[in-house]
Design a protein around this motif. Structure first.
Motif, PDB file in Angstrom:
ATOM      1  N   LEU A   1       0.747  -1.184  -0.003  1.00 26.79           N
ATOM      2  CA  LEU A   1      -0.216  -0.123  -0.010  1.00 26.79           C
ATOM      3  C   LEU A   1       0.839   1.240  -0.405  1.00 26.79           C
ATOM      4  O   LEU A   1       2.277   1.264   0.252  1.00 26.79           O
ATOM      5  CB  LEU A   1      -1.130   0.341   1.385  1.00 26.79           C
ATOM      6  CG  LEU A   1      -1.835  -1.462   1.027  1.00 26.79           C
ATOM      7  CD1 LEU A   1      -2.402  -1.646   2.028  1.00 26.79           C
ATOM      8  CD2 LEU A   1      -2.934  -0.961  -0.012  1.00 26.79           C
ATOM      9  N   PRO A   2       0.491   2.712   0.021  1.00 20.10           N
ATOM     10  CA  PRO A   2       1.277   4.063  -0.453  1.00 20.10           C
ATOM     11  C   PRO A   2       1.839   3.942   0.687  1.00 20.10           C
ATOM     12  O   PRO A   2       0.924   3.794   1.532  1.00 20.10           O
ATOM     13  CB  PRO A   2       0.736   4.673  -1.341  1.00 20.10           C
ATOM     14  CG  PRO A   2      -1.022   3.810  -1.034  1.00 20.10           C
ATOM     15  CD  PRO A   2      -1.195   2.856  -1.255  1.00 20.10           C
ATOM     16  N   GLN A   3       2.186   5.329   1.288  1.00 16.51           N
ATOM     17  CA  GLN A   3       3.178   5.452   1.963  1.00 16.51           C
ATOM     18  C   GLN A   3       1.830   6.203   2.324  1.00 16.51           C
ATOM     19  O   GLN A   3       0.616   6.809   1.843  1.00 16.51           O
ATOM     20  CB  GLN A   3       4.180   6.713   1.650  1.00 16.51           C
ATOM     21  CG  GLN A   3       4.862   7.426   2.794  1.00 16.51           C
ATOM     22  CD  GLN A   3       6.128   7.944   2.305  1.00 16.51           C
ATOM     23  OE1 GLN A   3       5.947   8.768   1.245  1.00 16.51           O
ATOM     24  NE2 GLN A   3       6.792   8.826   3.173  1.00 16.51           N
ATOM     25  N   GLY A   4       1.496   6.838   3.852  1.00 18.10           N
ATOM     26  CA  GLY A   4       0.748   7.103   4.438  1.00 18.10           C
ATOM     27  C   GLY A   4      -0.734   6.086   5.126  1.00 18.10           C
ATOM     28  O   GLY A   4      -0.988   6.730   5.557  1.00 18.10           O
ATOM     29  N   ALA A   5      -0.614   4.928   5.121  1.00 19.40           N
ATOM     30  CA  ALA A   5      -1.442   3.886   4.783  1.00 19.40           C
ATOM     31  C   ALA A   5      -0.929   2.722   6.369  1.00 19.40           C
ATOM     32  O   ALA A   5       0.254   3.323   6.524  1.00 19.40           O
ATOM     33  CB  ALA A   5      -1.053   1.981   3.809  1.00 19.40           C
ATOM     34  N   GLU A   6      -2.280   2.660   6.761  1.00 13.90           N
ATOM     35  CA  GLU A   6      -2.094   2.229   8.074  1.00 13.90           C
ATOM     36  C   GLU A   6      -2.731   0.947   8.671  1.00 13.90           C
ATOM     37  O   GLU A   6      -3.657   1.037   7.719  1.00 13.90           O
ATOM     38  CB  GLU A   6      -2.623   3.650   9.672  1.00 13.90           C
ATOM     39  CG  GLU A   6      -3.317   3.625   8.847  1.00 13.90           C
ATOM     40  CD  GLU A   6      -3.897   4.633  10.330  1.00 13.90           C
ATOM     41  OE1 GLU A   6      -4.727   5.250  10.830  1.00 13.90           O
ATOM     42  OE2 GLU A   6      -2.601   5.803  10.626  1.00 13.90           O
ATOM     43  N   VAL A   7      -1.793   0.266   9.536  1.00 16.17           N
ATOM     44  CA  VAL A   7      -2.855  -0.805  10.313  1.00 16.17           C
ATOM     45  C   VAL A   7      -4.119  -0.521  10.644  1.00 16.17           C
ATOM     46  O   VAL A   7      -4.496   0.666  11.657  1.00 16.17           O
ATOM     47  CB  VAL A   7      -2.386  -2.004  10.316  1.00 16.17           C
ATOM     48  CG1 VAL A   7      -3.521  -2.694  11.119  1.00 16.17           C
ATOM     49  CG2 VAL A   7      -0.594  -2.295   9.855  1.00 16.17           C
TER      50      VAL A   7
ATOM     51  N   SER B   1      -6.345   3.548   3.441  1.00 18.75           N
ATOM     52  CA  SER B   1      -5.236   3.754   2.523  1.00 18.75           C
ATOM     53  C   SER B   1      -5.530   5.135   1.943  1.00 18.75           C
ATOM     54  O   SER B   1      -6.155   5.504   1.322  1.00 18.75           O
ATOM     55  CB  SER B   1      -5.450   2.726   1.851  1.00 18.75           C
ATOM     56  OG  SER B   1      -4.247   2.748   0.486  1.00 18.75           O
ATOM     57  N   PRO B   2      -3.927   5.533   1.697  1.00 17.22           N
ATOM     58  CA  PRO B   2      -4.522   7.375   1.016  1.00 17.22           C
ATOM     59  C   PRO B   2      -4.422   7.191  -0.587  1.00 17.22           C
ATOM     60  O   PRO B   2      -4.256   6.761  -0.848  1.00 17.22           O
ATOM     61  CB  PRO B   2      -3.371   8.598   1.427  1.00 17.22           C
ATOM     62  CG  PRO B   2      -2.617   7.298   1.636  1.00 17.22           C
ATOM     63  CD  PRO B   2      -2.629   5.947   1.832  1.00 17.22           C
TER      64      PRO B   2
END
Length: 561
Positions: free
Chosen positions: A352-358, A532-533
Motif C-alpha cells: 500500500l502507498p506511503q501513509g497507509a496504516e493498519v 489507505s490514502p
C-alpha cells in the motif's frame, strides 16, 4: 453570485445530532493540495478531459451505487447540504440553513434564493417535497435494494410500509422553506442529504421522461429515458451527451447556474478501464487527469511535473467473511485465526502507498467512537494454527474471492493484496481456492449472493459518522457477512440502531466505543485490514481541483491553462 456561507446553528440540544467534524484530517489535505475555492481567480474556458475507470451505470443518482455515476452526478446535481471542499464537514447546499426541532425529528430547511433547475423550472420547497415523495414512493423493481440501495441503506423502507422507514413526511410551508419529518432520531441527518443519491432533481423533467420506470430483466434492470439521457439538476454543469460506443460523457457549463459559474466550457469524462492506459493517456496529452493512479507511479508522475494530490485515508479495506457458507467460519476461533494469520503490517508496508496504516477496527480514528482499547490481532501464525486446531479446523479449505479490472481508494491493486493474504493463509495450513472475477462482471454480484467464504472489499466514508461505516456493514442481519446466522447478529444490528438514534453526543460516542470493542473481541464478522490514502493526478496546467476525503471532487472550480 457567491454562495451564501451562513447557517444557523441548531439549538443546544441539537448539537448532539450535528455531524462530527473531520477538520483535522481535511484541513491538512486542503492546505497541502493548494486547492482554491470556486470564487478564486483562474482561467476560464476550454475543455478538460478526465480519465474515468468505467462508464456510469446511469445518470439518475437515486438509482446508482457506483462511483463513476456519482462522479458525473456531482457536477450536474446538488443536495440540500454539501461538504466543505477538501473536508467531510457538512456545509450549506441548496439549503442555506437547516435547523432541527428539540426532539431531533423535524428538520427545517431554508432554501437558497433564485435557484432554478437547468430546464428553467424553479427550485423551491415544492420541488424538495416532490423529490422526497418520489424517493419514498418507489414501487416494484425500483424499490428493490439492487436498484434503490442507498435509500434502503439510509432510510429503510418505502411508502408501502413493508419495512420501517426513517422518512415520515415533507411539507412545503413556504416557497423557501421545506420541513422534513423523521420517524426516529439519527446521527446521519442532515449529512446524508449531501450524498449524490439524494440530490434534488427537476420534478418536471422526471415526470416528462418517466424517471420512476424501472423494469427488471432477469438479474438486470432497464431504466427510463430520464436516467439515461435527460438528467436535470441545479449544478454548475449540464448533461450534454453520452457516446456509449466510445465511452465519452460530455457536460456543458450551466450558463444559468445560481452560484459561481464553472470556469470550464466543457467537462468530458473519457472511459479508459485500464489504469496503465490512463497513465499513458495523461502522458500523451489525451486526457488532463485521472483518479487512483497506482502508488507505484506516484513518484514518477510527480517528477514528470504532474500535480499528484493525496487524499486523507478516510476508508477501510477489510477481509470479508461469509459465515453461512462454511460451518467452520461460524466459530469465532476460526475467524480470529484468520486475523492472526494475516501480516497486516507487512501488507501495508509492502503493498500500500506511503501513509497507509493498519486498521485496528472498521473505521479510521478520525471518526467519533473510535476506541484505542480494542482487541488487537498482531501477526501471530503460531496462535492462528493453535486456534484452528482448537476449533477442529486444521484442514480448512476456503473459497477466497478477489476482484479484477478495478482499483478502489482502499485497494489500489487487488491482485497483489490477494496474493499476499493467500500466502499468509496457506502458511498456517489453510487451503485457498482462489476465485477472481471482474468487479462489475460478476464479483460484486457473487459476493452479494454470499458465494464467497472470504472476499476483499472496503468502504470510503460518505460522511463522518460511525453509522456510515459499521451501521452500513452490520446494521441489518441480511448483510454480506451473513451475521444473521449468528446468535449475536440481531443484537449487533439493534445496538447499532440504538447508537445511531442516541441524541446525546457523549453517550453516543461511548456507545460506539463499546460497539467497536465488541466487534473486535466478541463478534469479528470480518477482519479490518488497512486505511489507505488514495491519490488523484492532473496535468500541470490544471488548477483549482480540491481533493476530497470523500472523493467528492467538484470540477466547477477547475481551470485549464
Amino acid at each position: 453570485m457567491t454562495r451564501p456561507t451562513t447557517r444557523r446553528l441548531a439549538a443546544a440540544g441539537l448539537a448532539a445530532l450535528a455531524t462530527v467534524s473531520l477538520a483535522a484530517c481535511a484541513s491538512s489535505d486542503r492546505s497541502a493540495s493548494g486547492g482554491t475555492s470556486s470564487s478564486a481567480a483562474g482561467a476560464t474556458g476550454g475543455t478538460m478531459v478526465f480519465g474515468a475507470a468505467g462508464a456510469p451505470k446511469l445518470f439518475d443518482p437515486f438509482y446508482a451505487t457506483d462511483g463513476e455515476t456519482f462522479r458525473v452526478s456531482r457536477q450536474i446535481f446538488e443536495g440540500l447540504v454539501s461538504f466543505t471542499p477538501g473536508t467531510a464537514d457538512v456545509a450549506p447546499g441548496l439549503a442555506k440553513t437547516y435547523d432541527s426541532s428539540p426532539d431531533g425529528l423535524t428538520w427545517t430547511f431554508g432554501l437558497q434564493d433564485g435557484v432554478t433547475f437547468s430546464d428553467g423550472t424553479p427550485f423551491d420547497a415544492a420541488a424538495v417535497c416532490k423529490n422526497f415523495t418520489r424517493m419514498y414512493s418507489q414501487k416494484g423493481a425500483a424499490a428493490s435494494e439492487a436498484v434503490s440501495q442507498y435509500w434502503a441503506d439510509n432510510f429503510g423502507g418505502f411508502a408501502d410500509g413493508a419495512a420501517p422507514s426513517l422518512y415520515k413526511s415533507c411539507d412545503a410551508t413556504k416557497a423557501s422553506t421545506a420541513v422534513v419529518t423523521l420517524t426516529r432520531v439519527t446521527s446521519k441527518f442532515p449529512a446524508v442529504l449531501g450524498l449524490p443519491s439524494f440530490s434534488m432533481q427537476s420534478p418536471t423533467a422526471m415526470e416528462k421522461y418517466d424517471a420512476n420506470t424501472v423494469t427488471a430483466n432477469g438479474d438486470s434492470f432497464t431504466y427510463s429515458p430520464y436516467a439515461l439521457q435527460h438528467p436535470t439538476g441545479t449544478g454548475p454543469f449540464t448533461f450534454d451527451s453520452f457516446d456509449q460506443a466510445n465511452g465519452v460523457i460530455t457536460l456543458k457549463r450551466n450558463e444559468s447556474y445560481w452560484g459561481d459559474k464553472a470556469k470550464l466550457d466543457s467537462l468530458v469524462f473519457q472511459v479508459i478501464a485500464d489504469e496503465s492506459a490512463r497513465k499513458q493517456a495523461l502522458q500523451s496529452g489525451q486526457i488532463d487527469g485521472y483518479d487512483l493512479p497506482s502508488p507505484a507511479d506516484w513518484d514518477q508522475l510527480k517528477q514528470a511535473g504532474y500535480d499528484l494530490q493525496v487524499r486523507p485515508a478516510f476508508n477501510v479495506l477489510y477481509l470479508g467473511i461469509t459465515q453461512s457458507n462454511n460451518p467452520a467460519l461460524a466459530d469465532i476461533r476460526v475467524r480470529q485465526a484468520l486475523a492472526y494469520a494475516i501480516d497486516r503490517k507487512g501488507l501495508v508496508d509492502q503493498q500500500l502507498p506511503q501513509g497507509a496504516e493498519v486498521a485496528k477496527e472498521f473505521y479510521p480514528s478520525t471518526v467519533a467512537g473510535y476506541s484505542n482499547d480494542v482487541m488487537a490481532y498482531d501477526f501471530d501464525p503460531a496462535k492462528a494454527k493453535a486456534l484452528l486446531a482448537e476449533a477442529g479446523a486444521s484442514n480448512l479449505t476456503l473459497n477466497f474471492y478477489w476482484p479484477t479490472e478495478v482499483s478502489r481508494p482502499y485497494m489500489p491493486k487487488p491482485s497483489d493484496i490477494f496474493n499476499y493474504m493467500q500466502a499468509n493463509l496457506q502458511a498456517v495450513g489453510i487451503t485457498v481456492n482462489a476465485v477472481s472475477e471482474p468487479w462489475n462482471g460478476g464479483y460484486l454480484d457473487d459476493v452479494d449472493a454470499k458465494k464467497a467464504d472470504l472476499f476483499l472489499l472496503g468502504w470510503t466514508g460518505d460522511y463522518n459518522t460511525p453509522d456510515n461505516f459499521i451501521g452500513t456493514f452490520f446494521g441489518s442481519t441480511s448483510n454480506r457477512f451473513t451475521t444473521g446466522v449468528s446468535s449475536w447478529g440481531q443484537t449487533l444490528a439493534d445496538d447499532l440502531k440504538a447508537a445511531d438514534s442516541e441524541p446525546d453526543v457523549s453517550t453516543r460516542k461511548a456507545d460506539y466505543e463499546a460497539l467497536n470493542k465488541s466487534l473486535m473481541a466478541d463478534y469479528l464478522p470480518a477482519v479490518p485490514i488497512s486505511h489507505s490514502p488514495p491519490a488523484i493526478v492532473v496535468a500541470s496546467n490544471i488548477t483549482g481541483l480540491v481533493p476530497s476525503p470523500l472523493t467528492d471532487e467538484k470540477f466547477a472550480s477547475v481551470s485549464k491553462g
